[in-house]
Design a protein around this motif. Structure first.
Motif, PDB file in Angstrom:
ATOM      1  N   ASP A   1      57.874 -36.612   3.402  1.00  0.00           N
ATOM      2  CA  ASP A   1      58.260 -36.240   4.761  1.00  0.00           C
ATOM      3  C   ASP A   1      57.631 -37.108   5.835  1.00  0.00           C
ATOM      4  OD1 ASP A   1      56.034 -33.322   5.038  1.00  0.00           O
ATOM      5  OD2 ASP A   1      55.675 -35.422   4.514  1.00  0.00           O
ATOM      6  N   TYR A   2      57.014 -38.207   5.427  1.00  0.00           N
ATOM      7  CA  TYR A   2      56.363 -39.076   6.414  1.00  0.00           C
ATOM      8  C   TYR A   2      56.309 -40.465   5.822  1.00  0.00           C
ATOM      9  CZ  TYR A   2      52.550 -40.937   9.314  1.00  0.00           C
ATOM     10  OH  TYR A   2      51.787 -41.698  10.148  1.00  0.00           O
ATOM     11  N   PHE A   3      56.621 -41.454   6.646  1.00  0.00           N
ATOM     12  CA  PHE A   3      56.723 -42.833   6.154  1.00  0.00           C
ATOM     13  C   PHE A   3      56.090 -43.786   7.165  1.00  0.00           C
ATOM     14  CE2 PHE A   3      59.614 -41.576   2.849  1.00  0.00           C
ATOM     15  CZ  PHE A   3      60.220 -40.451   3.379  1.00  0.00           C
ATOM     16  N   ILE A   4      55.463 -44.813   6.632  1.00  0.00           N
ATOM     17  CA  ILE A   4      54.737 -45.772   7.466  1.00  0.00           C
ATOM     18  C   ILE A   4      55.169 -47.176   7.056  1.00  0.00           C
ATOM     19  CG2 ILE A   4      52.452 -46.538   8.216  1.00  0.00           C
ATOM     20  CD1 ILE A   4      51.357 -43.960   6.823  1.00  0.00           C
ATOM     21  N   TRP A   5      55.262 -48.057   8.033  1.00  0.00           N
ATOM     22  CA  TRP A   5      55.455 -49.485   7.757  1.00  0.00           C
ATOM     23  C   TRP A   5      54.195 -50.246   8.167  1.00  0.00           C
ATOM     24  CZ3 TRP A   5      58.897 -51.986   4.937  1.00  0.00           C
ATOM     25  CH2 TRP A   5      60.140 -51.385   4.680  1.00  0.00           C
ATOM     26  N   TYR A   6      53.795 -51.155   7.263  1.00  0.00           N
ATOM     27  CA  TYR A   6      52.646 -52.015   7.513  1.00  0.00           C
ATOM     28  C   TYR A   6      53.063 -53.477   7.466  1.00  0.00           C
ATOM     29  CZ  TYR A   6      49.357 -48.137   6.760  1.00  0.00           C
ATOM     30  OH  TYR A   6      48.646 -46.958   6.856  1.00  0.00           O
ATOM     31  N   LYS A   7      52.312 -54.285   8.192  1.00  0.00           N
ATOM     32  CA  LYS A   7      52.450 -55.752   8.174  1.00  0.00           C
ATOM     33  C   LYS A   7      51.127 -56.324   7.692  1.00  0.00           C
ATOM     34  CE  LYS A   7      52.833 -59.655  11.432  1.00  0.00           C
ATOM     35  NZ  LYS A   7      52.917 -60.020  12.875  1.00  0.00           N
ATOM     36  N   GLN A   8      51.188 -57.255   6.759  1.00  0.00           N
ATOM     37  CA  GLN A   8      49.967 -57.881   6.282  1.00  0.00           C
ATOM     38  C   GLN A   8      50.087 -59.397   6.351  1.00  0.00           C
ATOM     39  OE1 GLN A   8      48.671 -56.971   2.259  1.00  0.00           O
ATOM     40  NE2 GLN A   8      46.553 -57.452   2.762  1.00  0.00           N
ATOM     41  N   GLU A   9      49.291 -59.987   7.217  1.00  0.00           N
ATOM     42  CA  GLU A   9      49.235 -61.438   7.319  1.00  0.00           C
ATOM     43  C   GLU A   9      48.224 -61.976   6.319  1.00  0.00           C
ATOM     44  OE1 GLU A   9      49.838 -62.743  11.718  1.00  0.00           O
ATOM     45  OE2 GLU A   9      48.751 -60.834  11.750  1.00  0.00           O
ATOM     46  N   SER A  10      48.386 -63.220   5.976  1.00  0.00           N
ATOM     47  CA  SER A  10      47.526 -63.848   4.976  1.00  0.00           C
ATOM     48  C   SER A  10      46.061 -63.752   5.375  1.00  0.00           C
ATOM     49  CB  SER A  10      47.934 -65.316   4.814  1.00  0.00           C
ATOM     50  OG  SER A  10      47.121 -65.949   3.852  1.00  0.00           O
ATOM     51  N   GLY A  11      45.237 -63.248   4.469  1.00  0.00           N
ATOM     52  CA  GLY A  11      43.809 -63.174   4.710  1.00  0.00           C
ATOM     53  C   GLY A  11      43.364 -61.991   5.548  1.00  0.00           C
TER      54      GLY A  11
ATOM     55  N   GLY B   1      43.838 -57.558   6.585  1.00  0.00           N
ATOM     56  CA  GLY B   1      44.196 -56.260   6.077  1.00  0.00           C
ATOM     57  C   GLY B   1      45.549 -55.804   6.592  1.00  0.00           C
ATOM     58  N   PRO B   2      46.159 -54.820   5.926  1.00  0.00           N
ATOM     59  CA  PRO B   2      47.435 -54.282   6.408  1.00  0.00           C
ATOM     60  C   PRO B   2      47.280 -53.718   7.821  1.00  0.00           C
ATOM     61  CG  PRO B   2      46.989 -53.543   4.169  1.00  0.00           C
ATOM     62  CD  PRO B   2      45.728 -54.198   4.667  1.00  0.00           C
ATOM     63  N   GLN B   3      48.273 -53.974   8.634  1.00  0.00           N
ATOM     64  CA  GLN B   3      48.269 -53.534  10.026  1.00  0.00           C
ATOM     65  C   GLN B   3      49.395 -52.531  10.239  1.00  0.00           C
ATOM     66  OE1 GLN B   3      49.079 -56.732  12.744  1.00  0.00           O
ATOM     67  NE2 GLN B   3      48.894 -55.485  14.563  1.00  0.00           N
ATOM     68  N   PHE B   4      49.071 -51.376  10.773  1.00  0.00           N
ATOM     69  CA  PHE B   4      50.068 -50.342  11.062  1.00  0.00           C
ATOM     70  C   PHE B   4      51.076 -50.871  12.084  1.00  0.00           C
ATOM     71  CE2 PHE B   4      51.731 -46.178  11.821  1.00  0.00           C
ATOM     72  CZ  PHE B   4      51.928 -46.079  13.191  1.00  0.00           C
ATOM     73  N   ILE B   5      52.378 -50.666  11.763  1.00  0.00           N
ATOM     74  CA  ILE B   5      53.424 -51.082  12.698  1.00  0.00           C
ATOM     75  C   ILE B   5      54.044 -49.858  13.361  1.00  0.00           C
ATOM     76  CG2 ILE B   5      55.630 -52.267  12.978  1.00  0.00           C
ATOM     77  CD1 ILE B   5      55.053 -53.792  10.439  1.00  0.00           C
ATOM     78  N   ILE B   6      54.580 -48.968  12.529  1.00  0.00           N
ATOM     79  CA  ILE B   6      55.325 -47.837  13.045  1.00  0.00           C
ATOM     80  C   ILE B   6      55.425 -46.782  11.953  1.00  0.00           C
ATOM     81  CG2 ILE B   6      57.596 -48.725  12.341  1.00  0.00           C
ATOM     82  CD1 ILE B   6      58.709 -47.658  15.028  1.00  0.00           C
ATOM     83  N   ASP B   7      55.568 -45.541  12.344  1.00  0.00           N
ATOM     84  CA  ASP B   7      55.766 -44.478  11.368  1.00  0.00           C
ATOM     85  C   ASP B   7      56.945 -43.606  11.788  1.00  0.00           C
ATOM     86  OD1 ASP B   7      52.907 -42.366  12.416  1.00  0.00           O
ATOM     87  OD2 ASP B   7      54.614 -43.163  13.530  1.00  0.00           O
ATOM     88  N   ILE B   8      57.402 -42.779  10.855  1.00  0.00           N
ATOM     89  CA  ILE B   8      58.506 -41.880  11.153  1.00  0.00           C
ATOM     90  C   ILE B   8      58.360 -40.624  10.304  1.00  0.00           C
ATOM     91  CG2 ILE B   8      60.053 -42.929   9.429  1.00  0.00           C
ATOM     92  CD1 ILE B   8      62.377 -42.418  11.413  1.00  0.00           C
TER      93      ILE B   8
END
Lengths: 114, 114
Positions: B31-41, B43-50
């Protein structure tokens, strides 16, 4: 910026030696997590903590122990490092106490075990 | 989209185009979803959730769409820029456990060509 600092950022060590990685947060969050990230496996949970002295195992906890003696620090220890524990280790914190909250990550520790 | 394996799915786009990255999940109780972005080197960065009571949520240049019928979500990036090049992955809570534990997808490598 969730105020997470991981140390060291890089470490090279030999098989059989103990290794401790530190995660420090500045914002008094209850939940803290340790993950490892490997090609082909994505992020896998090692251990997590839901309060001072309260910890639980994740999916890949064998060979690892953790301690949380104060809110701001979560330590991950490899008692006797093996080459299979060569990985990038990420600490994360959860901003809320509810189950549907994003986690925020540190920039990782790259650990090589020779 | 998400897959398990040694090689990440890749998406290559021209600068200025729109990007769509997909994620499938299997648990209809999620019931909850998150998108992350991870650049080289990094940690994952929170983008948006729903949350599951929504079909769509918009952020700055990003939109997440959730289709609960087919258990699929997507991340749309408008006017993709070179700085958007990274690995993107979805995450969602493990429903049977406490402590805000997340399951992560393998990720999609987005490359933006100038």
């Amino acid at each position: 910026d969730a105020g997470i600092t991981q140390s060291p950022r890089h470490k090279v060590t030999e098989t059989g030696t103990p290794v401790t990685l530190r995660c420090h947060q500045t914002e008094n969050h209850r939940y803290m997590y340790w993950y490892r990230q490997d090609p082909g496996h994505g992020l896998r949970l090692i251990h997590y903590s839901y309060g001072v002295k309260d910890t639980d195992k994740g999916e890949v906890s064998d060979g690892y122990s953790v301690s949380r003696s104060k809110t701001e620090d979560f330590l991950l220890t490899l008692e006797s490092a093996t080459s299979s524990q060569t990985s990038v280790y990420f600490c994360a914190i959860s901003l809320g106490t509810g189950s549907n909250q994003p986690q925020h990550f540190g920039d990782g520790t790259r650990l090589s075990i020779l | 989209g998400e897959s398990v394996g040694l090689h990440l799915p890749t998406l290559s786009v021209q600068e200025g185009d729109n990007s769509i990255i997909n994620c499938a999940y299997s648990n209809s109780a999620s019931d909850y979803f998150i998108w992350y972005k991870q650049e080289s080197g990094k940690g994952p960065q929170f983008i948006i959730d729903i949350r599951s009571n929504m079909d769509k949520r918009q952020g700055q240049r990003v939109t997440v769409l959730l289709n609960k019928t087919v258990k699929h979500l997507s991340l749309q990036i408008a006017a993709t820029q070179p700085g958007d090049s990274a690995v993107y992955f979805c995450a969602f809570p493990e429903q049977e456990t406490s402590g805000s534990r997340l399951t992560f997808g393998e990720g999609t490598q987005l490359t933006v060509n100038p």
